[in-house]
Write a protein that holds these residues in place. Structure first.
Motif, PDB file in Angstrom:
ATOM      1  N   GLN A   1     -39.440 -97.606 -48.546  1.00 19.69           N
ATOM      2  CA  GLN A   1     -38.864 -96.963 -46.848  1.00 19.69           C
ATOM      3  C   GLN A   1     -37.666 -97.424 -47.076  1.00 19.69           C
ATOM      4  O   GLN A   1     -36.794 -98.317 -47.584  1.00 19.69           O
ATOM      5  N   VAL A   2     -36.796 -96.553 -46.313  1.00 21.27           N
ATOM      6  CA  VAL A   2     -35.299 -97.125 -45.801  1.00 21.27           C
ATOM      7  C   VAL A   2     -35.197 -97.472 -44.707  1.00 21.27           C
ATOM      8  O   VAL A   2     -35.646 -96.751 -43.541  1.00 21.27           O
ATOM      9  N   PRO A   3     -34.877 -98.753 -44.435  1.00 18.98           N
ATOM     10  CA  PRO A   3     -34.710 -99.527 -43.183  1.00 18.98           C
ATOM     11  C   PRO A   3     -33.544 -99.027 -42.523  1.00 18.98           C
ATOM     12  O   PRO A   3     -32.772 -98.460 -42.954  1.00 18.98           O
ATOM     13  N   GLY A   4     -33.577 -98.934 -41.081  1.00 16.69           N
ATOM     14  CA  GLY A   4     -32.361 -98.553 -40.316  1.00 16.69           C
ATOM     15  C   GLY A   4     -32.736 -98.134 -38.852  1.00 16.69           C
ATOM     16  O   GLY A   4     -33.903 -98.316 -38.566  1.00 16.69           O
ATOM     17  N   ASP A   5     -31.801 -97.699 -38.072  1.00 14.29           N
ATOM     18  CA  ASP A   5     -32.047 -97.205 -36.789  1.00 14.29           C
ATOM     19  C   ASP A   5     -32.572 -95.894 -36.720  1.00 14.29           C
ATOM     20  O   ASP A   5     -33.021 -95.374 -37.780  1.00 14.29           O
ATOM     21  N   ILE A   6     -32.654 -95.428 -35.537  1.00 15.38           N
ATOM     22  CA  ILE A   6     -33.165 -94.023 -35.124  1.00 15.38           C
ATOM     23  C   ILE A   6     -32.389 -92.797 -36.073  1.00 15.38           C
ATOM     24  O   ILE A   6     -33.095 -91.765 -36.078  1.00 15.38           O
TER      25      ILE A   6
ATOM     26  N   HIS B   1     -44.809 -92.481 -30.107  1.00 19.32           N
ATOM     27  CA  HIS B   1     -44.241 -93.344 -29.166  1.00 19.32           C
ATOM     28  C   HIS B   1     -43.059 -93.880 -29.756  1.00 19.32           C
ATOM     29  O   HIS B   1     -42.371 -94.919 -29.097  1.00 19.32           O
ATOM     30  N   ARG B   2     -42.484 -93.308 -31.033  1.00 20.90           N
ATOM     31  CA  ARG B   2     -41.291 -94.102 -31.724  1.00 20.90           C
ATOM     32  C   ARG B   2     -40.101 -93.574 -30.810  1.00 20.90           C
ATOM     33  O   ARG B   2     -40.142 -92.769 -30.106  1.00 20.90           O
ATOM     34  N   LYS B   3     -38.650 -94.344 -31.299  1.00 21.75           N
ATOM     35  CA  LYS B   3     -37.675 -93.758 -30.893  1.00 21.75           C
ATOM     36  C   LYS B   3     -37.179 -92.521 -31.650  1.00 21.75           C
ATOM     37  O   LYS B   3     -37.133 -92.704 -32.872  1.00 21.75           O
ATOM     38  N   PHE B   4     -36.676 -91.677 -31.168  1.00 21.00           N
ATOM     39  CA  PHE B   4     -36.550 -90.368 -31.984  1.00 21.00           C
ATOM     40  C   PHE B   4     -35.383 -89.668 -31.682  1.00 21.00           C
ATOM     41  O   PHE B   4     -35.192 -89.270 -30.316  1.00 21.00           O
ATOM     42  N   LEU B   5     -34.363 -89.382 -32.452  1.00 21.13           N
ATOM     43  CA  LEU B   5     -33.102 -88.741 -31.903  1.00 21.13           C
ATOM     44  C   LEU B   5     -33.290 -87.382 -31.139  1.00 21.13           C
ATOM     45  O   LEU B   5     -32.598 -86.950 -30.314  1.00 21.13           O
ATOM     46  N   TRP B   6     -34.245 -86.794 -31.773  1.00 24.96           N
ATOM     47  CA  TRP B   6     -34.573 -85.370 -31.145  1.00 24.96           C
ATOM     48  C   TRP B   6     -35.355 -85.382 -29.951  1.00 24.96           C
ATOM     49  O   TRP B   6     -35.945 -84.346 -29.377  1.00 24.96           O
TER      50      TRP B   6
ATOM     51  N   VAL C   1     -31.860 -88.688 -24.654  1.00 25.85           N
ATOM     52  CA  VAL C   1     -30.439 -87.892 -24.914  1.00 25.85           C
ATOM     53  C   VAL C   1     -29.426 -88.866 -24.807  1.00 25.85           C
ATOM     54  O   VAL C   1     -28.272 -88.749 -25.470  1.00 25.85           O
ATOM     55  N   LEU C   2     -29.442 -89.931 -24.141  1.00 23.73           N
ATOM     56  CA  LEU C   2     -28.535 -90.958 -24.058  1.00 23.73           C
ATOM     57  C   LEU C   2     -28.107 -91.492 -25.476  1.00 23.73           C
ATOM     58  O   LEU C   2     -26.939 -92.179 -25.569  1.00 23.73           O
ATOM     59  N   ASP C   3     -29.158 -91.684 -26.411  1.00 26.42           N
ATOM     60  CA  ASP C   3     -28.577 -92.030 -27.678  1.00 26.42           C
ATOM     61  C   ASP C   3     -27.469 -91.138 -28.526  1.00 26.42           C
ATOM     62  O   ASP C   3     -27.011 -91.387 -29.627  1.00 26.42           O
ATOM     63  N   LEU C   4     -27.081 -89.979 -27.882  1.00 23.27           N
ATOM     64  CA  LEU C   4     -26.063 -89.254 -28.427  1.00 23.27           C
ATOM     65  C   LEU C   4     -24.834 -89.794 -28.259  1.00 23.27           C
ATOM     66  O   LEU C   4     -23.843 -89.524 -29.002  1.00 23.27           O
ATOM     67  N   ARG C   5     -24.798 -90.743 -27.406  1.00 22.12           N
ATOM     68  CA  ARG C   5     -23.115 -91.348 -27.115  1.00 22.12           C
ATOM     69  C   ARG C   5     -22.801 -91.759 -28.388  1.00 22.12           C
ATOM     70  O   ARG C   5     -21.300 -91.547 -28.449  1.00 22.12           O
TER      71      ARG C   5
END
Length: 375
Positions: free
Chosen positions: A10-15, A186-191, A196-200
């Protein structure tokens, strides 16, 4: 066959990890080895396009066709499990075609050097394998599913009949998915349009300062006017990406023949399903709001919507358009060799956002909403 108790790489990291990690470094020879061993009767492989995974079209001696997917190593095991389980669920319940899941042939796997059975959360599985490429490196998760016949979604006509057909199919799918859930949804997902606030942090990828400023203004309004009420909307697992790339149509271009790619599924307001599908159809219409109304009409023929869902539809259309503007620009900068494919809908999304946003912004000051989702 190697030990089945080894944890998958696995590659750890953020969304953002799934969108910053290159597709697996596999060759056509790798695909042919896996196909011939694990899916008896396979006779030929051809590469398919894709952004995150390495995909191949596998032809079998009996005329059937599979899609062979070498999965991006940033995809979590739970996400793979979810995609497999939803295909099993839909095969028994969905009247519109979705790909069928294809399990691994155990005898073939035993003879395939450098590979082992998959390791699911519940233990060893033949729903996928862990394969070490001929070039070496970490094992890659590989699974397969049926290749559906049908014309590409880009052949869908810009016609009220086809817009309603998309809406009806989305509603049928959502009604079927009401009986499906999975922790990965139920994960955090960029799409996820609701996130949408995660676009900042990604806004600097947009080249135009003026466009960046407008998107930043939209996000601020969305945060204060929309985010607080999203949890009041009817929610469930949704497909989350009914774009032309993920639908198949009949020859007349008016009806849907199949639905593809369930990798972006999330647990979200069901109205997001309509907003996302509509955001694509609207870009192909001279009258975007008429196209969106057609999708809504078709959806309501199967599943009526609440007043509050209608009230927030355009919010989520704009959220998806903003995602299409920002995420594609950000990913194209990271993967310039695949820029044309990644940016294929960027300009259309920007034009539609610029067309819709001024009226939406002007309406925010006087806007009022029903007090709950049942209104």
């Amino acid at each position: 066959m190697a030990s089945q108790g080894v944890a998958e790489q696995q590659v750890p990291g953020d969304i953002r990890a799934l969108f910053t990690t290159s597709p697996p470094p596999v060759s056509s020879e790798d695909a042919e080895r896996v196909a011939r061993a694990c899916f008896p009767g396979s006779v030929a492989c051809a590469p398919l396009s894709g952004e995150r995974d390495a995909n191949f079209r596998v032809t079998r001696a009996d005329g059937s066709i599979l899609t062979l997917k070498f999965i991006n190593c940033a995809e979590q095991v739970a996400e793979t499990e979810m995609q497999v389980e939803v295909l099993k669920h839909l095969r028994d319940t969905m009247p519109v075609q979705a790909p069928h899941h294809q399990p691994i042939d155990p005898a073939g796997l035993a003879a395939l050097s450098g590979s082992q059975a998959g390791q699911a959360s519940t233990g060893p599985t033949l729903d996928w394998i862990q394969y070490r490429p001929l070039s070496g490196g970490h094992r890659i998760r590989v699974r397969a599913y049926g290749y559906l016949p049908g014309a590409p979604g880009t052949n869908l006509q810009a016609d009220p009949r086809s817009w309603r057909a998309v809406g009806r199919t989305a509603a049928i799918l959502d009604r079927t998915l009401q009986q499906f859930d999975h922790p990965a949804a139920h994960r955090k997902f960029l799409w996820d349009a609701c996130q949408v606030l995660d676009l900042r942090p990604l806004l600097n990828a947009v080249e135009s300062l003026a466009v960046r400023q407008v998107i930043a203004e939209f996000l601020a309004l969305f945060e204060h006017r929309v985010t607080p009420v999203l949890d009041k909307l009817p929610r469930q697992v949704i497909h989350n990406d009914l774009s032309p790339s993920n639908i198949l149509v009949e020859e007349d271009g008016l009806e849907l023949a199949g639905i593809l790619d369930f990798g972006d599924m999330v647990y979200a307001p069901r109205i997001a399903e309509i907003a996302i599908a509509g955001s694509y159809l609207m870009t192909y219409s001279l009258d975007p709001m008429r196209a969106l109304d057609g999708v809504v009409t078709g959806y309501c023929e199967v599943s009526p919507l609440h007043a509050m869902e209608h009230a927030h539809l355009l919010d989520l259309v704009l959220a998806r358009l903003a995602q299409r503007m920002v995420i594609t620009a950000w990913r194209a900068a990271r993967f310039p060799g695949n820029r044309d494919y990644i940016m294929r809908s960027h300009d259309a999304a920007t034009a539609l956002f610029n067309r819709l946003y001024p009226d939406w912004r002007a309406a925010q000051g006087s806007r009022s909403f029903p007090s709950n989702a049942e209104s």
